[in-house]
Design a protein around this motif. Structure first.
Motif, short mmCIF file in Angstrom:
data_model
loop_
_atom_site.label_atom_id
_atom_site.label_comp_id
_atom_site.label_asym_id
_atom_site.label_seq_id
_atom_site.Cartn_x
_atom_site.Cartn_y
_atom_site.Cartn_z
N PRO A 169 -7.76 15.33 -1.67
CA PRO A 169 -7.36 15.15 -0.25
C PRO A 169 -7.75 13.81 0.33
O PRO A 169 -7.23 13.41 1.36
CB PRO A 169 -8.07 16.31 0.45
N ASP A 170 -8.71 13.09 -0.29
CA ASP A 170 -9.24 11.86 0.34
C ASP A 170 -8.69 10.61 -0.33
O ASP A 170 -9.36 9.58 -0.37
CB ASP A 170 -10.77 11.86 0.27
N MET A 171 -7.51 10.67 -0.87
CA MET A 171 -6.96 9.52 -1.59
C MET A 171 -6.50 8.44 -0.61
O MET A 171 -5.68 8.71 0.27
CB MET A 171 -5.79 9.94 -2.47
N PRO A 172 -7.00 7.20 -0.74
CA PRO A 172 -6.52 6.10 0.11
C PRO A 172 -5.21 5.54 -0.46
O PRO A 172 -4.85 5.81 -1.61
CB PRO A 172 -7.64 5.07 0.00
N PRO A 173 -4.49 4.75 0.33
CA PRO A 173 -3.30 4.08 -0.21
C PRO A 173 -3.68 3.12 -1.35
O PRO A 173 -4.78 2.55 -1.36
CB PRO A 173 -2.74 3.32 1.00
N VAL A 174 -2.77 2.96 -2.30
CA VAL A 174 -3.01 2.14 -3.49
C VAL A 174 -2.01 0.99 -3.50
O VAL A 174 -0.81 1.20 -3.28
CB VAL A 174 -2.86 3.00 -4.77
N PRO A 175 -2.46 -0.25 -3.75
CA PRO A 175 -1.53 -1.38 -3.83
C PRO A 175 -0.72 -1.31 -5.13
O PRO A 175 -1.28 -1.37 -6.23
CB PRO A 175 -2.45 -2.61 -3.81
N CYS A 176 0.59 -1.21 -5.04
CA CYS A 176 1.43 -1.14 -6.22
C CYS A 176 2.88 -1.41 -5.81
O CYS A 176 3.21 -1.45 -4.63
CB CYS A 176 1.31 0.21 -6.91
N VAL A 177 3.73 -1.56 -6.81
CA VAL A 177 5.18 -1.63 -6.61
C VAL A 177 5.71 -0.22 -6.78
O VAL A 177 5.72 0.33 -7.89
CB VAL A 177 5.83 -2.59 -7.62
N ALA A 178 6.14 0.39 -5.69
CA ALA A 178 6.45 1.82 -5.69
C ALA A 178 7.54 2.16 -6.71
O ALA A 178 7.43 3.14 -7.46
CB ALA A 178 6.88 2.26 -4.29
N THR A 179 8.59 1.34 -6.77
CA THR A 179 9.70 1.67 -7.69
C THR A 179 9.25 1.62 -9.15
O THR A 179 9.73 2.39 -9.98
CB THR A 179 10.86 0.70 -7.45
N GLU A 180 8.34 0.69 -9.48
CA GLU A 180 7.87 0.60 -10.86
C GLU A 180 7.01 1.81 -11.22
O GLU A 180 7.14 2.36 -12.32
CB GLU A 180 7.09 -0.70 -11.06
N ILE A 181 6.13 2.24 -10.31
CA ILE A 181 5.32 3.43 -10.59
C ILE A 181 6.22 4.66 -10.67
O ILE A 181 6.00 5.56 -11.51
CB ILE A 181 4.23 3.60 -9.52
N GLU A 182 7.25 4.74 -9.82
CA GLU A 182 8.22 5.84 -9.91
C GLU A 182 8.87 5.85 -11.31
O GLU A 182 9.04 6.90 -11.93
CB GLU A 182 9.30 5.68 -8.84
N LEU B 257 0.85 -1.19 0.00
CA LEU B 257 0.00 0.00 0.00
C LEU B 257 0.89 1.24 0.00
O LEU B 257 1.74 1.41 0.87
CB LEU B 257 -0.93 -0.01 1.21
N VAL B 258 0.69 2.10 -0.98
CA VAL B 258 1.54 3.27 -1.17
C VAL B 258 0.64 4.51 -1.28
O VAL B 258 -0.41 4.46 -1.94
CB VAL B 258 2.39 3.13 -2.44
N GLN B 259 1.06 5.58 -0.63
CA GLN B 259 0.35 6.86 -0.76
C GLN B 259 0.88 7.53 -2.04
O GLN B 259 2.04 7.96 -2.10
CB GLN B 259 0.61 7.75 0.47
N LEU B 260 0.03 7.62 -3.07
CA LEU B 260 0.49 8.09 -4.36
C LEU B 260 0.95 9.54 -4.34
O LEU B 260 1.83 9.94 -5.10
CB LEU B 260 -0.62 7.92 -5.42
#
Length: 799
Positions: free
Chosen positions: A656-669, A619-622
């Motif tokens: 402002p109300d964005m929940p955490p998103v399941p992802c691979v942080a380095t790949e989205i980066e 879970l990552v805060q986008l």
């Protein structure tokens, strides 16, 4: 003789005229009738032999065609049956009844237990040309891709092939044929093969028996088929082996037919049920593929029956001439000769090629029967010619099919003769050059396909030596385009005619992929080097910040040790603090602290980005991830393009109300960083001066997805480029600047690794928008599309 002359001189004139004219007429009629008899006999014999030869050849072609179709259907049926067997065991393995290896082993046992003909067998290869199943254990796991027929099998996987093959232990290769089918789950190309000299074991004689037996000559003439051992394959009344058969003169005519294999023979033969033997004419020909002899036969007296009738008629006419007067003789002779002259005229017209001529039967006498025989002969001859024409049409259709087959191949295929002139030109060659086959055939190959000019020496060497050669990854230029190609040259020989087939494959994409793999390895090495440098920088940077904290602490009031040391030096901390404040030393120290912390964050981001992703989602805060990526991109500087990312305005619009998103942080980066760099490069290269370069990042929720929109005010993308923007190796940048893999890899990461969506919207002059949709952690909790009210509550920050 003198007395006869005196008596003739004493006769009356009318008797003299009658005797003289009658004698001359009878003599002339006799001589003419004899000449006509032999002429008609020769003509009938020649036409009968021609008919028998043509009929024999027609039967020969019919047997070859029927046998070929029967063999091909037999091999195809066996191949498809074994594919069904493989499918059966594969399905049982999927159902858990056995292991997959057991299923393959049992399928192989079933296939190897079968024989095709006498020594034919079933074998399997994979798409790489490696033998998986074969009766010869020495060939198992052997890669036979160098054999041309294996290459054809790898390319086609389904169909009929003829080739030469030599098994281990054999002294020379033998001609074979196979039918193959493909079982995809196991990557098996199932091939059912048989040696062509054993084809007769696979031929179903019933396919053409009735057609052969339906052909008759005269009253009792017929056609039959036998093998070289004297066994009757097809015969209207006999069966078995007649190799030792003899005629009434003791002549072993069957042995002579088997020894000569083709030609004609006349022998005496008594048909079943006949008391006496009659001379029989047989014309025969040989089918080497099946070691069969096709023969057409009939009794000579049936051929010459009309001649016998004519001879009797001539004799009767001569006798009547002695009795009847000259007008009657003339009338009778004319009634005989005129129809014969018409018949000869019809024979002459038929000999010149007009097979539509017919005799009108005006009576039922011998001449009428001869006309009937002539009409029957011409009708059968016309039927045989029509059959030959149909066979030619079938061959033309096959040639058309083979041409379409060659045209359908993606490779450029060009045939040339020993002078280097084009003999074959497929559609791929036409697409490459824009020259049709009607314009290319007969012209020098270097004239219509100039890229082959540097390789003509190799082409001529292949034609002379008969050995195939190839050139890999050669650089070719045509029509202003430069590409890499594999050029393969194969020899062909048909009798004394020699030539070669040239195959040209564009392998530019493969070369680019290989170069990209090398570049990727270099970049991985550079990434590891950068990570090591970051570690080395991080250690002294940490020590600097720690020492800075100690400096500030040493100057802080309230610590007894600081006050004691200041008093020992004859001053106070307040005085020292006042001095440092006035000289802005505290501000300098604060700047050093903030710069050090910023450098520490940069190093941390580089380390985080360079670490290998373990491909585990969390879970990552986008919003934090986007800020971190922007900070990493802010230090990007292109020395060639002279752009600095820090000179680009960054707008952030985060819900402002964005929940955490399941992802691979380095790949989205990686995806976001690639999009930011592309946007920055596009805006700097365009050099627009009316509006300052700006990139806006929008983050929100839409229908169970977290949506990231990256918008720039660059030059935009036209419609044609927008359609191909996510294709591998597609790039609009110069050679050496862009690889064409950035967006395709990004698209793969979003769609395949994260089950999301990625799209692009743009128009020339209106900037570009890239949209990324990632599934939320709890789709049931996802809110509908942001309303105007919630959008107004977004955080708006300008950098």
């Amino acid at each position: 003789m003198l007395q006869l002359s005196r008596r003739f001189a004493d006769l009356r004139i009318r008797y003299k005229l009658l005797i003289s004219y009658s004698a001359v007429f009878v003599l002339s009629l006799s001589i003419g009738s004899i000449i006509m008899f032999h002429f008609v006999k020769a003509a009938i014999q020649a036409n009968i032999e021609s008919e028998l030869k043509n009929t024999t050849q027609t039967i020969l072609n019919m047997v070859k065609t029927s046998a070929g179709v029967s063999i091909k259907n037999h091999l195809r049926a066996v191949a498809e049956k074994n594919r069904e067997i493989a499918h059966h065991f594969h399905q049982r393995a999927l159902d858990g009844a056995m292991s997959m290896e057991e299923a393959k082993r049992r399928s192989a046992e079933v296939m190897l237990s079968q024989t095709i003909g006498k020594t034919g067998y079933i074998y399997c290869i994979d798409s790489g040309g490696v033998i998986l199943i074969h009766p010869e254990n020495a060939l198992i796991d052997v890669d036979l891709s160098d054999y041309s027929f294996i290459a054809d099998q790898k390319a086609r996987k389904v169909g009929y092939l003829e080739y030469n093959w030599q098994n281990p232990g054999e002294s020379h290769p033998r001609p074979k044929a196979l039918y193959m089918t493909y079982f995809e789950p196991w990557d098996w190309i199932i091939s059912v093969s048989s040696y062509r000299n054993e084809f007769r074991e696979l031929v179903n004689v019933d396919d053409f028996r009735d057609s052969i037996l339906s052909i008759v000559f005269g009253q009792t003439g017929y056609s039959y088929v036998l093998d070289l051992e004297g066994n009757l394959i097809v015969h209207p009344s006999l069966e078995g082996n007649y190799y030792e058969a003899i005629d009434i003169q003791g002549r072993q005519f069957i042995q002579e037919i088997c020894r000569r294999k083709s030609g004609k023979i006349i022998y005496s033969w008594a048909a079943p049920g006949e008391p006496t033997a009659r001379e029989k004419l047989v014309i025969f020909n040989y089918i080497p593929e099946y070691e069969w002899i096709v023969a057409s036969s009939s009794f000579l007296e049936e051929f010459y029956a009309p001649l016998k009738t004519i001879s009797h008629l001539i004799l009767m006419t001569v006798l009547i001439t002695f009795v009847l007067v000259l007008p009657i003789t003339l009338r009778i002779s004319s009634s005989i000769t005129n129809p014969l002259q018409k018949l000869m005229g019809r024979f002459e017209a038929g000999a010149k090629g007009d097979i539509s001529v017919r005799m009108q039967r005006q009576s039922r006498d011998e001449v009428g029967m001869l006309a009937s025989y002539f009409n029957t002969f011409m009708e059968r001859l016309e039927a045989n010619i029509q059959e030959s024409r149909r066979a030619e049409q079938a061959m033309a259709r096959m040639r058309h099919y083979l041409k379409n087959f060659v045209d359908a191949m993606p490779s450029v295929l060009v045939g040339v003769d020993r002078e280097g002139r084009v003999t074959q030109w497929n559609r791929s060659a036409e697409r490459m050059t824009g020259i049709g086959d009607d314009q290319a055939l007969g012209r020098p190959v270097t004239e219509v396909l100039p890229l082959l000019e540097p390789h003509m020496e190799m082409i001529y060497a292949v034609i002379q030596t008969g050995q195939a050669r190839q050139v890999e990854k050669t650089v070719c230029s045509y029509g202003g385009d430069t590409f890499h190609a594999d050029i393969m040259v194969y020899p062909i020989e048909a009798g004394e005619v020699k030539g070669s087939v040239i195959r040209v494959d564009d392998v530019s994409q493969r070369v680019r992929m290989e170069n990209m793999m090398v570049q990727t390895e270099k970049m991985m090495s550079v990434g590891g080097l950068a990570a090591g440098m970051a570690h080395e920088i991080n250690n002294p940077l940490g020590g600097m910040l720690q020492n800075l904290q100690n400096v500030v602490r040493r100057m802080s009031p309230g610590l007894p040790a600081n006050d004691a040391d200041a008093a020992a030096c004859g001053t106070t901390l307040a005085t020292i603090g006042c001095y440092l404040e006035k000289r802005e030393v505290f501000r300098f120290l604060d700047n050093i602290r903030r710069s050090g912390e910023r450098a520490s964050r940069i190093v941390e981001n580089m380390l985080s980005f360079s670490r290998r992703s373990e491909s585990r989602q969390a879970l990552v805060q986008l919003s934090d991830l986007l800020d971190k990526t922007i900070e990493l991109a802010a230090h990007d500087y292109d020395l060639k393009k002279k752009f600095d990312f820090r000179h680009i305005r960054i707008d952030r619009h985060y819900a402002p109300d964005m929940p955490p998103v399941p992802c691979v942080a380095t790949e989205i980066e990686q995806v976001v960083l690639n999009l930011l760099r592309n946007a920055a490069q596009a805006m700097i290269e365009e050099g627009r001066s009316s509006d300052p370069p700006c990139i806006a990042l929008h983050l929100g929720r839409e229908d169970g997805f977290a949506v990231i929109r990256i918008v720039d005010n660059g030059p935009g993308i036209d419609e044609q480029q927008l359609k191909r923007i996510f294709e591998p190796f597609f790039t609009t940048k110069e050679v050496g600047v862009g690889t064409g893999l950035g967006l395709s890899v990004s698209y793969f990461i979003i769609t395949n690794n994260h089950n999301g969506f990625m799209s692009a919207e743009s128009a020339p002059g209106q900037g570009a928008t890239f949209i990324i949709r990632l599934p939320l952690a709890d789709p049931m909790a996802a809110s509908p599309t942001l309303s105007n009210g919630s959008a107004a509550q977004e955080r708006h920050r300008v950098h």
